[in-house]
Design a protein around this motif. Structure first.
Motif, PDB file in Angstrom:
ATOM      1  N   ARG A   1      27.782  20.632 -22.184  1.00  0.00           N
ATOM      2  CA  ARG A   1      28.017  19.662 -21.107  1.00  0.00           C
ATOM      3  C   ARG A   1      28.578  18.385 -21.703  1.00  0.00           C
ATOM      4  O   ARG A   1      28.257  18.044 -22.837  1.00  0.00           O
ATOM      5  CB  ARG A   1      26.701  19.311 -20.424  1.00  0.00           C
ATOM      6  CG  ARG A   1      26.207  20.412 -19.562  1.00  0.00           C
ATOM      7  CD  ARG A   1      24.939  19.974 -18.869  1.00  0.00           C
ATOM      8  NE  ARG A   1      24.220  21.142 -18.412  1.00  0.00           N
ATOM      9  CZ  ARG A   1      24.473  21.760 -17.275  1.00  0.00           C
ATOM     10  NH1 ARG A   1      25.412  21.315 -16.465  1.00  0.00           N
ATOM     11  NH2 ARG A   1      23.784  22.826 -16.929  1.00  0.00           N
TER      12      ARG A   1
ATOM     13  N   TYR B   1      22.501  38.628 -10.187  1.00  0.00           N
ATOM     14  CA  TYR B   1      21.984  37.477 -10.950  1.00  0.00           C
ATOM     15  C   TYR B   1      21.496  37.847 -12.348  1.00  0.00           C
ATOM     16  O   TYR B   1      21.790  37.145 -13.318  1.00  0.00           O
ATOM     17  CB  TYR B   1      20.875  36.800 -10.138  1.00  0.00           C
ATOM     18  CG  TYR B   1      20.370  35.491 -10.711  1.00  0.00           C
ATOM     19  CD1 TYR B   1      21.230  34.422 -10.974  1.00  0.00           C
ATOM     20  CD2 TYR B   1      19.010  35.307 -10.970  1.00  0.00           C
ATOM     21  CE1 TYR B   1      20.756  33.219 -11.484  1.00  0.00           C
ATOM     22  CE2 TYR B   1      18.524  34.104 -11.480  1.00  0.00           C
ATOM     23  CZ  TYR B   1      19.406  33.072 -11.733  1.00  0.00           C
ATOM     24  OH  TYR B   1      18.933  31.869 -12.231  1.00  0.00           O
TER      25      TYR B   1
ATOM     26  N   ARG C   1      27.311  32.490 -19.333  1.00  0.00           N
ATOM     27  CA  ARG C   1      27.254  33.826 -18.721  1.00  0.00           C
ATOM     28  C   ARG C   1      28.447  34.698 -19.086  1.00  0.00           C
ATOM     29  O   ARG C   1      28.506  35.852 -18.703  1.00  0.00           O
ATOM     30  CB  ARG C   1      27.119  33.701 -17.207  1.00  0.00           C
ATOM     31  CG  ARG C   1      25.815  33.015 -16.809  1.00  0.00           C
ATOM     32  CD  ARG C   1      25.577  32.982 -15.320  1.00  0.00           C
ATOM     33  NE  ARG C   1      24.271  32.416 -15.005  1.00  0.00           N
ATOM     34  CZ  ARG C   1      24.017  31.116 -14.868  1.00  0.00           C
ATOM     35  NH1 ARG C   1      24.979  30.231 -15.016  1.00  0.00           N
ATOM     36  NH2 ARG C   1      22.792  30.694 -14.587  1.00  0.00           N
TER      37      ARG C   1
ATOM     38  N   SER D   1      23.633  27.098 -19.340  1.00  0.00           N
ATOM     39  CA  SER D   1      23.597  28.568 -19.384  1.00  0.00           C
ATOM     40  C   SER D   1      25.013  29.101 -19.553  1.00  0.00           C
ATOM     41  O   SER D   1      25.928  28.670 -18.845  1.00  0.00           O
ATOM     42  CB  SER D   1      23.007  29.125 -18.091  1.00  0.00           C
ATOM     43  OG  SER D   1      21.668  28.724 -17.965  1.00  0.00           O
TER      44      SER D   1
ATOM     45  N   ARG E   1      20.199  18.152 -11.098  1.00  0.00           N
ATOM     46  CA  ARG E   1      18.752  18.109 -11.251  1.00  0.00           C
ATOM     47  C   ARG E   1      18.140  17.075 -10.312  1.00  0.00           C
ATOM     48  O   ARG E   1      18.801  16.140  -9.863  1.00  0.00           O
ATOM     49  CB  ARG E   1      18.371  17.713 -12.689  1.00  0.00           C
ATOM     50  CG  ARG E   1      18.799  18.691 -13.767  1.00  0.00           C
ATOM     51  CD  ARG E   1      18.099  20.038 -13.653  1.00  0.00           C
ATOM     52  NE  ARG E   1      18.263  20.825 -14.849  1.00  0.00           N
ATOM     53  CZ  ARG E   1      19.254  21.697 -15.067  1.00  0.00           C
ATOM     54  NH1 ARG E   1      20.170  21.907 -14.145  1.00  0.00           N
ATOM     55  NH2 ARG E   1      19.313  22.368 -16.201  1.00  0.00           N
TER      56      ARG E   1
HETATM   57  C1  LIG Z   1      12.967  31.652 -16.500  1.00  0.00           C
HETATM   58  C2  LIG Z   1      14.453  31.658 -16.213  1.00  0.00           C
HETATM   59  C3  LIG Z   1      15.062  32.788 -15.691  1.00  0.00           C
HETATM   60  C4  LIG Z   1      16.439  32.800 -15.452  1.00  0.00           C
HETATM   61  N1  LIG Z   1      17.033  33.946 -15.010  1.00  0.00           N
HETATM   62  C5  LIG Z   1      18.378  33.984 -14.868  1.00  0.00           C
HETATM   63  C6  LIG Z   1      19.025  35.205 -14.501  1.00  0.00           C
HETATM   64  O1  LIG Z   1      18.385  36.233 -14.307  1.00  0.00           O
HETATM   65  N2  LIG Z   1      20.387  35.193 -14.386  1.00  0.00           N
HETATM   66  C7  LIG Z   1      21.137  34.064 -14.610  1.00  0.00           C
HETATM   67  O2  LIG Z   1      22.370  34.140 -14.488  1.00  0.00           O
HETATM   68  N3  LIG Z   1      20.538  32.887 -14.945  1.00  0.00           N
HETATM   69  C8  LIG Z   1      19.198  32.835 -15.102  1.00  0.00           C
HETATM   70  N4  LIG Z   1      18.595  31.666 -15.474  1.00  0.00           N
HETATM   71  C9  LIG Z   1      19.402  30.454 -15.706  1.00  0.00           C
HETATM   72  C10 LIG Z   1      19.265  29.452 -14.571  1.00  0.00           C
HETATM   73  O3  LIG Z   1      19.965  29.911 -13.430  1.00  0.00           O
HETATM   74  C11 LIG Z   1      19.783  28.093 -15.068  1.00  0.00           C
HETATM   75  O4  LIG Z   1      18.996  27.661 -16.136  1.00  0.00           O
HETATM   76  C12 LIG Z   1      19.739  27.032 -13.983  1.00  0.00           C
HETATM   77  O5  LIG Z   1      20.586  27.383 -12.913  1.00  0.00           O
HETATM   78  C13 LIG Z   1      20.185  25.676 -14.537  1.00  0.00           C
HETATM   79  O6  LIG Z   1      21.475  25.724 -15.094  1.00  0.00           O
HETATM   80  P1  LIG Z   1      21.749  25.416 -16.625  1.00  0.00           P
HETATM   81  O7  LIG Z   1      20.880  26.342 -17.459  1.00  0.00           O
HETATM   82  O8  LIG Z   1      23.208  25.696 -16.827  1.00  0.00           O
HETATM   83  O9  LIG Z   1      21.378  23.997 -16.901  1.00  0.00           O
HETATM   84  C14 LIG Z   1      17.221  31.636 -15.709  1.00  0.00           C
HETATM   85  C15 LIG Z   1      16.595  30.486 -16.207  1.00  0.00           C
HETATM   86  C16 LIG Z   1      15.233  30.498 -16.468  1.00  0.00           C
HETATM   87  C17 LIG Z   1      14.616  29.280 -17.060  1.00  0.00           C
END
Ligand SMILES: Cc1cc2nc3c(=O)[nH]c(=O)nc-3n(C[C@H](O)[C@H](O)[C@H](O)COP(=O)(O)O)c2cc1C
Length: 277
Positions: A162, A80, A27, A25, A170
């Motif tokens: 990554r 968030y 940000r 993700s 995980r």
């Molecule tokens: C359905 C869904 C909703 C999410 N909502 C948010 C969010 O509102 N804000 C945010 O910063 N990350 C959000 N995420 C990202 C997750 O926090 C993130 O995928 C998870 O912590 C794993 O980290 P990675 O994506 O870096 O592997 C969301 C992910 C999913 C799948």
């Protein structure tokens, strides 16, 4: 010509396969936005997106001017969901049985394709309602906004990927797959294991049998966590199923959703069954 097309397809597939293990993700984005050519490519991708269940209509609306979406964040407390990006995809769908898994599956493919293109993404569980988005997108009468995906050029490109599977926080395979699996299925379930999920909750559980995989989502009893996670976790399930499809296909197996006899599991609810060959 055919050979050339096949080589291109294999290359594309290899990139998708690799992107699953590189994605994370993002940000923080550069706010000046992507160029027109890239935006058109994303629009084209959104026209071809496919869900798990054909009978459910849904759509990904590209919002090029991310400020319009960011303005809606003021309606909510908490940090968030406030992921500031130059662009967003607002996902809308009919609310039929399975619609949440359906959009998770469909748009994880977009997330992975964007990752292949060097574009950062973040799923964002913004609880927008129709009224909030009606001036921003053309929303069909039967559809409701479900969630959004932030995307754009990462502020620092070196944070985009990554370095390896060990960077993922995980659950281990034995916590997500029931029963013995061989090295091929270890490889396949590693694709699933690294899928993104809301608050990294990883709500999935799989039981592999001969020719089928039953899929389950954690069932929460506590009212507060239920309200917080239930909807998002079904989206997570769909995302994990897209990863399962890529893992099976990489191992030259097919992926087909069937609604079989419902498997039963304590503390998890049955979602669907995947037939593989
Ligand atoms: C359905 C869904 C909703 C999410 N909502 C948010 C969010 O509102 N804000 C945010 O910063 N990350 C959000 N995420 C990202 C997750 O926090 C993130 O995928 C998870 O912590 C794993 O980290 P990675 O994506 O870096 O592997 C969301 C992910 C999913 C799948």
């Amino acid at each position: 010509m055919l050979l050339f097309v096949m080589i291109l397809e294999i290359r594309n597939f290899m990139i998708i396969k690799d992107a699953i293990f590189k994605r994370k993700s993002i940000r923080k984005y550069k706010m000046d936005g992507l160029n027109e050519e890239t935006i058109s490519k994303v629009e084209e991708m959104l026209k071809n997106v496919k869900g798990l269940y054909e009978e459910i209509n849904f759509k990904g609306h590209l919002v090029k001017d991310g400020m319009k979406v960011q303005a809606l964040f003021n309606n909510f407390i908490g940090k968030y969901i406030k992921v500031k990006a130059p662009h967003y995809i607002v996902i809308t769908s009919d609310k039929k049985d399975g619609y949440l898994e359906n959009v998770g599956f469909a748009f994880e493919e977009i997330v992975i394709q964007l990752t292949c293109m060097g574009i950062g993404t973040c799923w964002v569980g913004a609880p927008f309602d129709r009224n909030m988005v009606k001036d921003m997108i053309e929303i069909d009468d039967n559809q409701e906004p479900i969630l959004i995906i932030a995307f754009g050029e990462p502020e620092d490109f070196f944070t985009m990927y990554r370095k390896g599977i060990n960077e993922y926080k995980r659950k281990t395979l034995d916590k997500v797959v029931l029963g013995e699996i061989d090295s091929i299925f270890e490889d396949i379930f590693n694709y699933v294991r690294v899928a993104p999920s809301a608050i990294n909750s990883q709500p999935w559980m799989f039981s592999k049998e001969d020719g089928i995989i039953n899929t389950y989502c954690i069932e929460r009893k506590n009212k507060i966590t239920k309200a917080l996670y239930d909807k998002m976790n079904l989206i997570d399930m769909g995302i994990s199923l897209y990863h399962l499809k890529v893992g099976l296909e990489k191992n030259r197996m097919s992926f087909e959703v069937i609604q079989s006899q419902e498997g039963k599991m304590k503390s998890h609810k049955y979602i669907n069954t995947i037939k593989y060959r």
